[in-house]
Design an enzyme around this catalytic site. Structure first.
Site, PDB file in Angstrom:
ATOM      1  CG  HIS A  80      -2.780   5.245  -8.494  1.00  0.00           C
ATOM      2  ND1 HIS A  80      -4.150   5.403  -8.464  1.00  0.00           N
ATOM      3  CD2 HIS A  80      -2.254   6.346  -7.893  1.00  0.00           C
ATOM      4  CE1 HIS A  80      -4.435   6.553  -7.872  1.00  0.00           C
ATOM      5  NE2 HIS A  80      -3.308   7.148  -7.515  1.00  0.00           N
ATOM      6  CD  GLU A  81       1.738   7.104  -7.381  1.00  0.00           C
ATOM      7  OE1 GLU A  81       1.870   8.220  -7.901  1.00  0.00           O
ATOM      8  OE2 GLU A  81       1.003   6.903  -6.385  1.00  0.00           O
ATOM      9  CD  GLU A 105      -5.247  10.384  -6.257  1.00  0.00           C
ATOM     10  OE1 GLU A 105      -4.913   9.205  -6.495  1.00  0.00           O
ATOM     11  OE2 GLU A 105      -4.425  11.310  -6.247  1.00  0.00           O
TER      12      GLU A 105
HETATM   13 ZN   LIG Z   1      -2.858   9.097  -6.774  1.00  0.00          ZN
END
Ligand SMILES: [Zn+2]
Length: 264
Positions: free
Chosen positions: A131-132, A194
């Site tokens: 995710h990062e 996100e």
């Molecule tokens: Zn995030």
């Protein structure tokens, strides 16, 4: 007059400053070059590390660095043009009370020790690091800074017209947009970023040979933990349920990639 000025800025921006997000193909507004963006990220990273307890040895640190490097390697392999100016770096910060992780432009990322009891395993940590890495790869920081710059340009026009000359410096605005400073991480990215980081991160972890099914389990654990007051990492995030449903919809594709990665 201010409207005309803003319109001109927006026309200029849309004609010269659109980039395509690696992995999803979404068009984004980005007035920064990858080089400028990476330079800002690297400077902010050094500042942040100087104020943090960076863990210098041990198995957990090794795990963060190895998983990060393996996922970043896939980002480099799949999107070499985007990551050409990146200098990937992954650090573990000693803050057992902070359930958080973050990424800056140019591939600089950190995980807090408070997240490890929730990630629990190599695959769980790979979900977070995928995710990062995805935030950096998708150049979300540059997009946020671009949006903030345009908002600031609008504010400058309004300030000038109203005789109020006080406004934040460009650098201050940029750092705020990156989520650096007093509220590090907590306002870093909006919901659309996100969801996009979830999607790209899921595919990257699968390419790197980490089991993507762990993503659903991780968000279930996060959901159980968050209660009424979600941890920082979730503060701008979609609800766990929405998030899990999206991940499940992407899972057949991620599993194909994963099975290929581990089966050769
Ligand atoms: Zn995030």
């Amino acid at each position: 007059m201010s409207r005309l000025f803003l319109s001109l800025l927006l026309v200029a921006a849309s004609s010269i400053s659109c980039a395509t997000v690696a992995g999803t193909g979404r068009m984004q507004l980005n007035i920064f070059s990858p080089e400028e963006e990476a330079a800002m990220g690297i400077e902010a990273y050094q500042q942040q590390l100087a104020q943090s307890k960076v863990i210098q040895s041990g198995q957990q640190r090794t795990m963060v660095k190895q998983i990060g490097a393996r996922i970043a390697e896939q980002a480099d392999r799949l999107y070499p043009k985007v990551t050409a100016t990146f200098q990937w770096q992954f650090e573990l910060l000693d803050e057992p009370g902070i359930v958080n992780a973050w990424a800056l432009p140019g591939g600089k990322s950190a995980v807090y020790t408070g997240l490890l009891p929730i990630t629990q395993s190599v695959n769980g940590l790979a979900v977070v690091m995928g995710h990062e890495v995805a935030h950096a790869l998708a150049r979300h920081g540059g997009e946020r800074m671009s949006q903030a710059t345009f908002m600031n340009a609008g504010l400058d026009v309004v300030s000038a017209l109203s005789g109020d000359v006080e406004s934040g410096s460009g650098k201050e605005i940029a750092l705020q947009a990156l989520g650096i400073g007093t509220q590090l991480g907590s306002l870093a990215f909006g919901r659309s970023h996100e969801s996009e980081a979830d999607e790209i991160g899921l595919m990257l972890m699968a390419h790197a040979g980490y089991d993507p099914r762990e993503a659903v389990k991780l968000w279930e654990r996060m959901g159980a933990l968050s209660g009424d007051r979600p941890p920082e990492w979730l503060s701008t995030h979609p609800s766990e349920q929405t998030r899990i449903e999206r991940l499940q919809a992407l899972m057949p594709e991620a599993m194909k990639i994963y099975n290929k990665a581990i089966g050769g």
